[in-house]
Motif scaffolding. Sequence first.
Motif, PDB file in Angstrom:
ATOM      1  N   PHE A  12       0.836  -1.213   0.000  1.00  9.37           N
ATOM      2  CA  PHE A  12       0.000   0.000   0.000  1.00  9.37           C
ATOM      3  C   PHE A  12       0.864   1.254   0.000  1.00  9.37           C
ATOM      4  O   PHE A  12       0.557   2.228  -0.682  1.00  9.37           O
ATOM      5  CB  PHE A  12      -0.947   0.014   1.199  1.00  9.37           C
ATOM      6  CG  PHE A  12      -1.971  -1.085   1.205  1.00  9.37           C
ATOM      7  CD1 PHE A  12      -2.540  -1.551   0.033  1.00  9.37           C
ATOM      8  CD2 PHE A  12      -2.366  -1.662   2.391  1.00  9.37           C
ATOM      9  CE1 PHE A  12      -3.487  -2.566   0.046  1.00  9.37           C
ATOM     10  CE2 PHE A  12      -3.314  -2.671   2.418  1.00  9.37           C
ATOM     11  CZ  PHE A  12      -3.882  -3.125   1.240  1.00  9.37           C
ATOM     12  N   LYS A  29       1.912   2.368  -3.238  1.00 12.56           N
ATOM     13  CA  LYS A  29       0.757   2.751  -4.064  1.00 12.56           C
ATOM     14  C   LYS A  29       0.259   1.599  -4.937  1.00 12.56           C
ATOM     15  O   LYS A  29      -0.174   1.796  -6.066  1.00 12.56           O
ATOM     16  CB  LYS A  29       1.080   3.965  -4.943  1.00 12.56           C
ATOM     17  CG  LYS A  29       1.469   5.193  -4.148  1.00 12.56           C
ATOM     18  CD  LYS A  29       1.794   6.347  -5.052  1.00 12.56           C
ATOM     19  CE  LYS A  29       2.263   7.532  -4.246  1.00 12.56           C
ATOM     20  NZ  LYS A  29       2.661   8.656  -5.079  1.00 12.56           N
ATOM     21  N   LEU A  30       0.284   0.400  -4.383  1.00 10.88           N
ATOM     22  CA  LEU A  30      -0.206  -0.783  -5.082  1.00 10.88           C
ATOM     23  C   LEU A  30      -1.336  -1.409  -4.270  1.00 10.88           C
ATOM     24  O   LEU A  30      -1.275  -1.472  -3.048  1.00 10.88           O
ATOM     25  CB  LEU A  30       0.913  -1.809  -5.265  1.00 10.88           C
ATOM     26  CG  LEU A  30       2.138  -1.347  -6.044  1.00 10.88           C
ATOM     27  CD1 LEU A  30       3.243  -2.391  -5.952  1.00 10.88           C
ATOM     28  CD2 LEU A  30       1.770  -1.089  -7.493  1.00 10.88           C
ATOM     29  N   SER A  31      -2.369  -1.874  -4.963  1.00  7.91           N
ATOM     30  CA  SER A  31      -3.457  -2.576  -4.288  1.00  7.91           C
ATOM     31  C   SER A  31      -3.981  -3.678  -5.200  1.00  7.91           C
ATOM     32  O   SER A  31      -3.763  -3.652  -6.412  1.00  7.91           O
ATOM     33  CB  SER A  31      -4.579  -1.606  -3.917  1.00  7.91           C
ATOM     34  OG  SER A  31      -5.175  -1.090  -5.082  1.00  7.91           O
ATOM     35  N   ASP A  32      -4.661  -4.631  -4.614  1.00  7.40           N
ATOM     36  CA  ASP A  32      -5.198  -5.756  -5.378  1.00  7.40           C
ATOM     37  C   ASP A  32      -6.579  -5.476  -5.954  1.00  7.40           C
ATOM     38  O   ASP A  32      -6.997  -6.122  -6.908  1.00  7.40           O
ATOM     39  CB  ASP A  32      -5.262  -7.008  -4.504  1.00  7.40           C
ATOM     40  CG  ASP A  32      -3.884  -7.477  -4.077  1.00  7.40           C
ATOM     41  OD1 ASP A  32      -2.929  -7.269  -4.843  1.00  7.40           O
ATOM     42  OD2 ASP A  32      -3.767  -8.055  -2.982  1.00  7.40           O
ATOM     43  N   ASN A  33      -7.308  -4.561  -5.328  1.00  3.66           N
ATOM     44  CA  ASN A  33      -8.652  -4.244  -5.825  1.00  3.66           C
ATOM     45  C   ASN A  33      -9.029  -2.815  -5.426  1.00  3.66           C
ATOM     46  O   ASN A  33      -8.300  -2.152  -4.694  1.00  3.66           O
ATOM     47  CB  ASN A  33      -9.677  -5.263  -5.316  1.00  3.66           C
ATOM     48  CG  ASN A  33      -9.729  -5.339  -3.813  1.00  3.66           C
ATOM     49  OD1 ASN A  33      -9.783  -4.321  -3.132  1.00  3.66           O
ATOM     50  ND2 ASN A  33      -9.708  -6.554  -3.276  1.00  3.66           N
ATOM     51  N   GLN A  34     -10.171  -2.396  -5.900  1.00  3.85           N
ATOM     52  CA  GLN A  34     -10.586  -1.009  -5.686  1.00  3.85           C
ATOM     53  C   GLN A  34     -10.829  -0.698  -4.211  1.00  3.85           C
ATOM     54  O   GLN A  34     -10.505   0.387  -3.751  1.00  3.85           O
ATOM     55  CB  GLN A  34     -11.850  -0.719  -6.496  1.00  3.85           C
ATOM     56  CG  GLN A  34     -12.220   0.739  -6.503  1.00  3.85           C
ATOM     57  CD  GLN A  34     -13.386   1.022  -7.431  1.00  3.85           C
ATOM     58  OE1 GLN A  34     -13.991   0.106  -7.975  1.00  3.85           O
ATOM     59  NE2 GLN A  34     -13.692   2.289  -7.614  1.00  3.85           N
ATOM     60  N   GLN A  35     -11.369  -1.637  -3.466  1.00  8.44           N
ATOM     61  CA  GLN A  35     -11.625  -1.394  -2.044  1.00  8.44           C
ATOM     62  C   GLN A  35     -10.318  -1.150  -1.285  1.00  8.44           C
ATOM     63  O   GLN A  35     -10.252  -0.321  -0.389  1.00  8.44           O
ATOM     64  CB  GLN A  35     -12.378  -2.554  -1.419  1.00  8.44           C
ATOM     65  CG  GLN A  35     -12.712  -2.304   0.049  1.00  8.44           C
ATOM     66  CD  GLN A  35     -13.469  -3.445   0.681  1.00  8.44           C
ATOM     67  OE1 GLN A  35     -13.796  -4.423   0.042  1.00  8.44           O
ATOM     68  NE2 GLN A  35     -13.742  -3.315   1.962  1.00  8.44           N
ATOM     69  N   GLN A  36      -9.256  -1.862  -1.653  1.00 10.42           N
ATOM     70  CA  GLN A  36      -7.974  -1.706  -0.972  1.00 10.42           C
ATOM     71  C   GLN A  36      -7.282  -0.389  -1.306  1.00 10.42           C
ATOM     72  O   GLN A  36      -6.395   0.036  -0.568  1.00 10.42           O
ATOM     73  CB  GLN A  36      -7.040  -2.865  -1.331  1.00 10.42           C
ATOM     74  CG  GLN A  36      -7.447  -4.181  -0.745  1.00 10.42           C
ATOM     75  CD  GLN A  36      -6.482  -5.288  -1.107  1.00 10.42           C
ATOM     76  OE1 GLN A  36      -5.488  -5.059  -1.793  1.00 10.42           O
ATOM     77  NE2 GLN A  36      -6.766  -6.494  -0.662  1.00 10.42           N
ATOM     78  N   GLU A  37      -7.679   0.264  -2.370  1.00  8.01           N
ATOM     79  CA  GLU A  37      -7.033   1.519  -2.768  1.00  8.01           C
ATOM     80  C   GLU A  37      -7.119   2.590  -1.692  1.00  8.01           C
ATOM     81  O   GLU A  37      -6.250   3.447  -1.608  1.00  8.01           O
ATOM     82  CB  GLU A  37      -7.631   2.028  -4.080  1.00  8.01           C
ATOM     83  CG  GLU A  37      -7.150   1.259  -5.283  1.00  8.01           C
ATOM     84  CD  GLU A  37      -7.696   1.797  -6.592  1.00  8.01           C
ATOM     85  OE1 GLU A  37      -8.283   2.897  -6.608  1.00  8.01           O
ATOM     86  OE2 GLU A  37      -7.531   1.104  -7.602  1.00  8.01           O
ATOM     87  N   MET A  38      -8.145   2.550  -0.863  1.00 10.08           N
ATOM     88  CA  MET A  38      -8.273   3.564   0.189  1.00 10.08           C
ATOM     89  C   MET A  38      -7.142   3.451   1.209  1.00 10.08           C
ATOM     90  O   MET A  38      -6.797   4.419   1.876  1.00 10.08           O
ATOM     91  CB  MET A  38      -9.624   3.472   0.890  1.00 10.08           C
ATOM     92  CG  MET A  38      -9.788   2.244   1.733  1.00 10.08           C
ATOM     93  SD  MET A  38     -11.321   2.173   2.692  1.00 10.08           S
ATOM     94  CE  MET A  38     -12.533   2.645   1.523  1.00 10.08           C
ATOM     95  N   ILE A  75      -4.024   3.143   0.580  1.00  4.08           N
ATOM     96  CA  ILE A  75      -2.829   3.827   0.079  1.00  4.08           C
ATOM     97  C   ILE A  75      -2.630   5.164   0.791  1.00  4.08           C
ATOM     98  O   ILE A  75      -1.528   5.498   1.223  1.00  4.08           O
ATOM     99  CB  ILE A  75      -2.898   3.993  -1.454  1.00  4.08           C
ATOM    100  CG1 ILE A  75      -2.797   2.619  -2.115  1.00  4.08           C
ATOM    101  CG2 ILE A  75      -1.806   4.934  -1.954  1.00  4.08           C
ATOM    102  CD1 ILE A  75      -3.068   2.609  -3.612  1.00  4.08           C
TER     103      ILE A  75
END
Length: 120
Positions: A64, A67-76, A78
Motif C-alpha cells: 500500500f 501505491k499498489l493494491s489488489d482491488n478497488q476497495q484496498q485503494e483507500m 494507500i
Amino acid sequence: MRIIILTFLIFSSLLSSTSYEMGKKLYMQKACFSCHGMKAEGLHLYPRLANRAKGFLTYKLKKFRDKLSDNQQQEMMIAYAIGLSDEDIENLTTFMSEFKDEASGESYDDSYQTHGDGGS
C-alpha cells in the motif's frame, strides 16, 4: 533512594515504549480503528487485523505504501500507508499480530478447522 527512583523511571520508560505499545499508539493516531475496530476485529467489509501473520501484514502495508493494491476497495489504504516508515510498519504489525484484549487478556483464536466429510 534517588538512584532507585531514577532506575525505576528509566526502566518504566523503556518498557512503555515497546514495539507493541508504539504500534498501538500509531494504530489509534492513524485512525485505523475507524474501519478495523478498536480491537482490530474488523468492521463490516473491512478485514480483521488482530492476530494475523506478521509477514502478511507487513507485505500488505508495504505494498500500500508503494501505491499498489489488489482491488478497488484496498485503494483507500494507500492514503493511510503512504507516509509510514519501515519502523512504523514494524510497530503496527507487531501490535496487530500480537494483539491481546486488555480487558480479558485473550487474543482471537482462528485455528478452527473442520474435519471429516460434513457429518454424513
